[in-house]
Design a protein around this motif. Structure first.
Motif, PDB file in Angstrom:
ATOM      1  N   PRO A 309      -6.563  25.737  25.763  1.00 17.98           N
ATOM      2  CA  PRO A 309      -6.112  27.046  26.548  1.00 17.98           C
ATOM      3  C   PRO A 309      -5.388  27.841  25.459  1.00 17.98           C
ATOM      4  N   ASP A 310      -5.176  29.053  25.811  1.00 14.59           N
ATOM      5  CA  ASP A 310      -4.485  30.028  24.839  1.00 14.59           C
ATOM      6  C   ASP A 310      -2.922  29.775  25.264  1.00 14.59           C
ATOM      7  N   LEU A 311      -2.400  29.161  24.113  1.00 14.28           N
ATOM      8  CA  LEU A 311      -0.985  28.562  24.154  1.00 14.28           C
ATOM      9  C   LEU A 311       0.295  29.298  23.368  1.00 14.28           C
ATOM     10  N   ASP A 312      -0.409  30.509  22.809  1.00  9.55           N
ATOM     11  CA  ASP A 312       0.563  31.397  21.859  1.00  9.55           C
ATOM     12  C   ASP A 312       1.808  31.564  22.437  1.00  9.55           C
ATOM     13  N   ALA A 313       1.877  31.945  23.704  1.00  7.31           N
ATOM     14  CA  ALA A 313       2.959  32.609  24.320  1.00  7.31           C
ATOM     15  C   ALA A 313       3.986  31.503  24.762  1.00  7.31           C
ATOM     16  N   ALA A 314       3.517  30.288  24.916  1.00  3.01           N
ATOM     17  CA  ALA A 314       4.186  29.098  25.521  1.00  3.01           C
ATOM     18  C   ALA A 314       5.356  28.671  24.664  1.00  3.01           C
ATOM     19  N   GLU A 315       5.533  28.765  23.347  1.00  2.03           N
ATOM     20  CA  GLU A 315       6.640  28.379  22.648  1.00  2.03           C
ATOM     21  C   GLU A 315       7.757  29.618  23.301  1.00  2.03           C
ATOM     22  N   HIS A 316       7.740  30.555  22.914  1.00  2.23           N
ATOM     23  CA  HIS A 316       8.493  31.741  23.391  1.00  2.23           C
ATOM     24  C   HIS A 316       9.193  31.536  24.766  1.00  2.23           C
ATOM     25  N   ALA A 317       8.215  31.423  25.634  1.00  6.13           N
ATOM     26  CA  ALA A 317       8.391  31.460  27.061  1.00  6.13           C
ATOM     27  C   ALA A 317       9.332  30.284  27.494  1.00  6.13           C
ATOM     28  N   PHE A 318       8.742  28.831  26.621  1.00  2.00           N
ATOM     29  CA  PHE A 318       9.424  27.684  27.257  1.00  2.00           C
ATOM     30  C   PHE A 318      10.837  27.767  26.662  1.00  2.00           C
ATOM     31  N   ARG A 319      10.945  28.080  25.506  1.00  2.00           N
ATOM     32  CA  ARG A 319      12.371  27.891  25.037  1.00  2.00           C
ATOM     33  C   ARG A 319      13.464  28.949  25.463  1.00  2.00           C
ATOM     34  N   THR A 320      12.843  30.160  25.730  1.00  4.54           N
ATOM     35  CA  THR A 320      13.855  30.968  26.346  1.00  4.54           C
ATOM     36  C   THR A 320      14.322  30.814  27.668  1.00  4.54           C
ATOM     37  N   LEU A 321      13.234  30.185  28.370  1.00  3.66           N
ATOM     38  CA  LEU A 321      13.780  29.947  29.970  1.00  3.66           C
ATOM     39  C   LEU A 321      14.520  28.662  30.098  1.00  3.66           C
ATOM     40  N   ARG A 322      14.132  27.662  29.064  1.00  5.45           N
ATOM     41  CA  ARG A 322      15.081  26.396  29.083  1.00  5.45           C
ATOM     42  C   ARG A 322      16.342  26.773  28.515  1.00  5.45           C
ATOM     43  N   ALA A 323      16.700  27.462  27.415  1.00  6.04           N
ATOM     44  CA  ALA A 323      17.888  28.016  26.984  1.00  6.04           C
ATOM     45  C   ALA A 323      18.624  28.802  28.101  1.00  6.04           C
ATOM     46  N   HIS A 324      17.985  29.583  28.813  1.00  7.04           N
ATOM     47  CA  HIS A 324      18.480  30.073  30.046  1.00  7.04           C
ATOM     48  C   HIS A 324      19.315  29.270  31.046  1.00  7.04           C
ATOM     49  N   ALA A 325      18.247  28.289  31.379  1.00  7.40           N
ATOM     50  CA  ALA A 325      18.757  27.383  32.317  1.00  7.40           C
ATOM     51  C   ALA A 325      19.759  26.326  32.011  1.00  7.40           C
ATOM     52  N   PHE A 326      19.880  26.279  30.780  1.00  2.00           N
ATOM     53  CA  PHE A 326      20.721  25.465  30.154  1.00  2.00           C
ATOM     54  C   PHE A 326      22.077  26.094  30.332  1.00  2.00           C
ATOM     55  N   HIS A 327      22.057  27.477  29.956  1.00  2.00           N
ATOM     56  CA  HIS A 327      23.430  28.117  29.908  1.00  2.00           C
ATOM     57  C   HIS A 327      23.817  28.378  31.196  1.00  2.00           C
ATOM     58  N   GLN A 328      22.872  28.627  32.079  1.00  2.00           N
ATOM     59  CA  GLN A 328      23.183  28.834  33.441  1.00  2.00           C
ATOM     60  C   GLN A 328      23.907  27.506  34.088  1.00  2.00           C
ATOM     61  N   GLY A 329      23.403  26.612  33.920  1.00  2.00           N
ATOM     62  CA  GLY A 329      23.662  25.543  34.348  1.00  2.00           C
ATOM     63  C   GLY A 329      25.002  24.408  33.897  1.00  2.00           C
ATOM     64  N   PHE A 330      24.935  24.707  32.436  1.00  2.00           N
ATOM     65  CA  PHE A 330      26.177  24.004  31.485  1.00  2.00           C
ATOM     66  C   PHE A 330      27.143  24.818  30.901  1.00  2.00           C
ATOM     67  N   GLY A 331      26.748  26.019  31.036  1.00  2.00           N
ATOM     68  CA  GLY A 331      27.760  26.960  30.313  1.00  2.00           C
ATOM     69  C   GLY A 331      29.388  26.888  30.679  1.00  2.00           C
ATOM     70  N   PRO A 332      29.588  26.608  31.838  1.00  2.00           N
ATOM     71  CA  PRO A 332      31.078  26.340  32.359  1.00  2.00           C
ATOM     72  C   PRO A 332      31.562  25.066  31.662  1.00  2.00           C
ATOM     73  N   LEU A 333      30.672  24.215  31.656  1.00  2.00           N
ATOM     74  CA  LEU A 333      31.193  22.985  30.906  1.00  2.00           C
ATOM     75  C   LEU A 333      31.462  23.095  29.455  1.00  2.00           C
ATOM     76  N   LEU A 334      30.396  23.849  28.920  1.00  2.00           N
ATOM     77  CA  LEU A 334      30.793  24.348  27.386  1.00  2.00           C
ATOM     78  C   LEU A 334      32.061  24.853  27.434  1.00  2.00           C
ATOM     79  N   ASP A 335      32.566  25.860  28.021  1.00  2.00           N
ATOM     80  CA  ASP A 335      33.833  26.677  28.036  1.00  2.00           C
ATOM     81  C   ASP A 335      34.856  25.593  28.117  1.00  2.00           C
ATOM     82  N   ALA A 336      34.863  24.594  29.033  1.00  2.00           N
ATOM     83  CA  ALA A 336      36.000  23.865  29.275  1.00  2.00           C
ATOM     84  C   ALA A 336      36.077  22.312  28.798  1.00  2.00           C
TER      85      ALA A 336
END
Length: 478
Positions: A309-336
Motif C-alpha cells: 500500500p501507499d505508505l508515503d504519509a505514514a512516516e510523518h503521521a506516525f511520528r507527529t502523533l506519537r510525539a504529541h501523545a508523548f508530550h501530552q502524557g509525559f510532559g509534566p514528568l519532563l518538567d518536574a
C-alpha cells in the motif's frame, strides 16, 4: 506431592488451549498448573529477567480458590486456572505497576485496568508483572529499576519491546498467555524476537481504560501466546465494547475467536512486500527468512503478488502523533523530573513540544488518507505479508541497532519502521514465527488484514503455523 522439575517443565510446555481444557475436565488442578509455573519461574527467570514482580503466595491462594470454584460445579471462565503476568504498564490493583521508571518504582495502583479486569474475570490467575522499557518507550526492554530482559534463544540478545518481558516469559514457558500493547510495534517486535505470536488488533477492538485520551488510535492493547489459537483465546476475553471508550468495537460473539481457525487458503489474494515498497532497509538474513514465507503461502494455495500500500504519509503521521501523545502524557514528568528520564524519552517528548496546530492537522489528515488507502488496498488483496522487524535480535547492551543493512539509524525509532508504518493503517497485524537466521535467532512474519478483520489474520496465521511449525522450536534454558 510436589512435581519434579521435569514434570513441571512438561506441564509448562503445554499450550494454553490444552491447559485450559485439561483444567476444565479436572485432569489438572489450578494449583498444579500455577505451582508448576512458579517453580519454573524460580529456576529459569533469573537468566532472562522477564518477570520483575512476583506474588507466589497470592497466586497460590488464588489457585486454591479456583479449584474450590471448579469443585462447586460453578460455571468456569475460558481462562480458568491459567497463570498470567501482566505487562508492567498495565494497572494492577494491589500489585506494583512501575512503568519501568524509578519515579514509579513503588507505585501500587488502587484499581485494575479494564483488560486486567476482563482477563481475571475469565479465570486467569495473576502471578506477577512482566518487564518493560521505561514508559514502554522503545522496542528494547531495559530500565533502571529492573535492568534488561534477555532473549531466551540467546541471552546475549534483546527480547524486543516494549512487551519484551511478556514475550520472553512466553518463550521461556514461564506463562502460557500474555497481555501486551502496541503503538509502533510493541507487541509485534518482541513476538518476532522471541518466536511467539502477537496480535496488534484494530483500534477499538480492545478498549484501553483508564486512558488520558479515549480518542487514541495508534496505541492499542492486544494478546500474545505461543500459538495462534492461544492468542485468539486471550483475544476472546479482551475484546468487546465499553461505553467509556467511544471508539470501541462491537463483537457479536467474542467466543467465536475460540472456535477452530482452520481455513482453506486456496485462492487467497496475498500481497507481499519485503521492504514496504523500498521504504525500509532490512537485514539480508532477516529478508532471506521472510522471503521464504511467500513460498509457504503459495504452497497453501494462495495467489501471492509483490505489492505494498501507499505508505508515503505514514512516516510523518506516525511520528507527529506519537510525539504529541508523548508530550501530552509525559510532559509534566519532563518538567518536574527531567533527570529521572532516559534521553530517548526526553527527545520524543520534546519533539511533541515543538508541534504546532498545523502539524497536528496535517498528521490527522494523513492518517485519514492512509486508512482509506488501506481499505482500497484490501479490496484488491485479502492480506498483506511483510517482515515484522528489520533486524534479528541485537546485543542486549545496545539501546537500538545503529545500522540496518548499511543504513544509519539515528534515533531509537528509526529501525522500527517496518512495524510503525503499518500501525498508521488502522488495520490488525499479526506476528507469527517465520524461522531462524543461520545463527539461530528468531524472525517473525507480519500478516496484516483489512480493518476489523482479526479473524482473517488469525486464520491465515494458523495455516502458516501448521505448515511451518517454527513456533514449536523452544529455547534451551537452564
Amino acid at each position: 506431592m510436589p512435581l519434579s522439575p521435569a514434570e513441571a517443565d512438561a506441564l509448562c510446555a503445554l499450550d494454553a488451549v490444552d491447559l485450559a481444557a485439561r483444567i476444565r475436565r479436572r485432569e489438572l488442578s489450578a494449583r498444579e498448573v500455577v505451582a508448576a509455573h512458579l517453580d519454573r519461574v524460580e529456576r529459569v527467570n533469573p537468566a532472562i529477567n522477564a518477570i520483575v514482580t512476583l506474588d507466589a503466595e497470592g497466586a497460590t491462594r488464588a489457585a486454591a480458590r479456583a479449584d474450590e470454584r471448579a469443585a462447586s460445579g460453578a460455571e468456569l471462565g475460558p481462562l480458568h486456572g491459567l497463570p498470567i503476568a501482566f505487562k508492567d504498564t498495565h494497572l494492577t490493583r494491589g500489585m506494583r505497576t512501575t512503568h519501568g521508571s524509578p519515579l514509579f518504582a513503588e507505585h501500587v495502583p488502587d484499581e485494575d485496568e479494564l483488560l486486567v479486569q476482563r482477563i481475571e474475570s475469565a479465570g486467569a490467575i495473576r502471578i506477577g508483572k512482566t518487564n518493560v522499557p521505561e514508559f514502554a518507550a522503545g522496542s528494547h526492554t531495559f530500565n533502571t529499576v529492573f535492568g534488561a530482559t534477555r532473549n531466551p534463544y540467546d541471552t546475549t540478545r534483546s527480547a524486543g519491546g516494549s512487551s519484551g518481558g511478556a514475550a520472553a516469559a512466553l518463550a521461556a514457558r514461564l506463562t502460557p498467555i500474555a497481555d501486551g500493547s502496541d503503538m509502533g510495534g510493541s507487541l509485534r517486535n518482541p513476538a518476532s524476537f522471541c518466536n511467539v505470536v502477537g496480535l496488534r488488533p484494530t483500534p477499538g477492538r480492545v478498549p484501553a481504560l483508564p486512558s488520558g485520551d479515549v480518542w487514541e488510535t495508534l496505541a492499542v492493547a492486544g494478546p500474545m501466546g505461543r500459538t495462534v489459537a492461544d492468542t485468539a483465546l486471550l483475544l476472546s476475553v479482551m475484546a468487546g465494547p465499553d461505553p467509556r471508550s467511544p471508539l470501541s468495537l462491537e463483537v457479536p460473539d467474542p467466543a467465536s475467536y475460540r472456535t477452530s481457525l482452520t481455513r482453506d487458503l486456496t485462492g487467497l489474494r496475498v500481497a507481499y512486500t519485503p521492504d514496504l515498497g523500498g521504504r525500509v532497509p532490512v537485514d539480508p538474513e532477516v529478508r532471506a527468512v521472510v522471503d521464504r514465507q511467500a513460498a509457504v503461502l503459495d504452497d497453501l494455495g494462495c495467489r501471492v503478488s509483490e505489492d505494498c500500500p501507499d505508505l508515503d504519509a505514514a512516516e510523518h503521521a506516525f511520528r507527529t502523533l506519537r510525539a504529541h501523545a508523548f508530550h501530552q502524557g509525559f510532559g509534566p514528568l519532563l518538567d518536574a523530573h527531567r533527570d529521572a528520564l532516559k534521553p530517548s524519552l526526553i527527545w520524543n517528548i520534546e519533539e511533541g513540544l515543538k508541534l504546532t496546530g498545523a502539524d497536528l492537522a496535517r498528521a490527522r489528515g494523513e492518517l485519514t488518507r492512509l486508512h482509506l488507502a488501506a481499505v482500497a488496498f484490501f479490496e484488491r488483496y485479502d492480506v498483506l505479508i511483510a517482515p515484522v522487524s528489520q533486524v534479528a535480535p541485537f546485543a542486549v547492551e545496545s539501546e537500538y541497532p545503529d545500522v540496518v543493512d548499511g543504513q544509519p539509524q539515528h534515533t531509537y525509532l528509526d529501525w522500527m519502521r517496518s512495524a510503525y508504518l503499518l500501525s498508521a493503517l488502522g488495520a490488525p497485524a499479526l506476528s507469527v514465527p517465520a524461522g531462524f537466521t543461520p545463527s539461530g535467532l528468531p524472525v517473525g512474519l507480519q500478516i496484516v488484514g483489512p480493518p476489523r478483520a482479526e479473524r482473517l489474520v488469525l486464520e491465515v496465521g494458523a495455516a502458516h503455523e501448521a505448515a511451518t511449525g517454527h513456533g514449536r522450536h523452544a529455547p534451551t534454558l537452564p
